[in-house]
Scaffold this motif. Sequence first.
Motif, short mmCIF file in Angstrom:
data_model
loop_
_atom_site.label_atom_id
_atom_site.label_comp_id
_atom_site.label_asym_id
_atom_site.label_seq_id
_atom_site.Cartn_x
_atom_site.Cartn_y
_atom_site.Cartn_z
N GLU A 1 0.83 -1.21 0.00
CA GLU A 1 0.00 0.00 0.00
C GLU A 1 0.86 1.26 0.00
N ARG A 2 1.96 1.24 0.73
CA ARG A 2 2.86 2.40 0.75
C ARG A 2 3.47 2.63 -0.63
N GLN A 3 3.77 1.55 -1.33
CA GLN A 3 4.28 1.69 -2.69
C GLN A 3 3.22 2.30 -3.60
N VAL A 4 1.99 1.87 -3.44
CA VAL A 4 0.89 2.42 -4.24
C VAL A 4 0.79 3.92 -4.02
N GLU A 5 0.81 4.35 -2.76
CA GLU A 5 0.72 5.78 -2.44
C GLU A 5 1.91 6.54 -3.02
N GLY A 6 3.09 5.96 -2.88
CA GLY A 6 4.31 6.65 -3.33
C GLY A 6 4.37 6.84 -4.83
N PHE A 7 3.76 5.92 -5.59
CA PHE A 7 3.81 6.01 -7.05
C PHE A 7 2.53 6.56 -7.66
N PHE A 8 1.67 7.12 -6.82
CA PHE A 8 0.42 7.71 -7.30
C PHE A 8 0.68 8.79 -8.34
N ARG A 9 1.58 9.70 -8.04
CA ARG A 9 1.83 10.81 -8.97
C ARG A 9 2.46 10.30 -10.26
N ASP A 10 3.31 9.29 -10.18
CA ASP A 10 3.91 8.71 -11.39
C ASP A 10 2.84 8.10 -12.28
N ALA A 11 1.87 7.43 -11.65
CA ALA A 11 0.77 6.85 -12.42
C ALA A 11 -0.06 7.94 -13.08
N TRP A 12 -0.30 9.01 -12.35
CA TRP A 12 -1.06 10.15 -12.88
C TRP A 12 -0.33 10.74 -14.09
N ARG A 13 0.99 10.90 -13.99
CA ARG A 13 1.76 11.42 -15.12
C ARG A 13 1.63 10.50 -16.34
#
Length: 215
Positions: free
Chosen positions: A36-48
């Motif tokens: 879950e922490r990885q999901v949160e951390g890469f949220f902005r990368d996914a958005w980009r």
Amino acid sequence: MTKGEYVKGVMQRMNELGWDDSFPGAFAGSDTTKVERQVEGFFRDAWRKGIGLLPRTYFSQRSFTDSVLVEDVSAGTGFVVLPADYYALSLFRMRGWKRACFAAVDEDDAISAIQSNEFVRGNFCRPVCTVSENPKYGRVLNYYSLPRGEAHRVEEALYVPLVERIEDWEDSRELGLDERLYGPLQWLNAGVVFAVFEKGEMDKACEEKALSVGV
């Protein structure tokens, strides 16, 4: 959708592809909290990533019509100072243009390099926008071009602001995104996490899922 609901949705999509079988070395004992922490951390990368794959209308739009305009009437060119949270151009039109620009290239792009040549650069029929760093104003949007001597006025200007990071948010906080974006973005977020751990085939599968539900 709240942050907690969003992260849960990403985890569900990762479960469909078997994340706990894919990360045996990275997450001892299939520690859900760590994933879950990885999901949160890469949220902005996914958005980009989503910016390049999904309809621009899924993303927040803000106007910068009233931003500082610096024109060179004698040359028919100029630039507009970009907002601090600018990420991507949605639409830009100078009064007098026959059409709008829906994208801007970086200053190191080949298209940007030829704009200094007035015989081949963008014009009022086929305008071009580029983004560069200005020593005085910071990041600016350069526009090419208008006929020499004409007045310069921004008619329309919309951009996509960079989304905030969510790592430090409470689970109950609303993300505030367009409802159409959540489904495909959750798949892209799952894919980015898989990609970081060199699961390219799963990343590709997630991207295909995102496109199937988002376009």
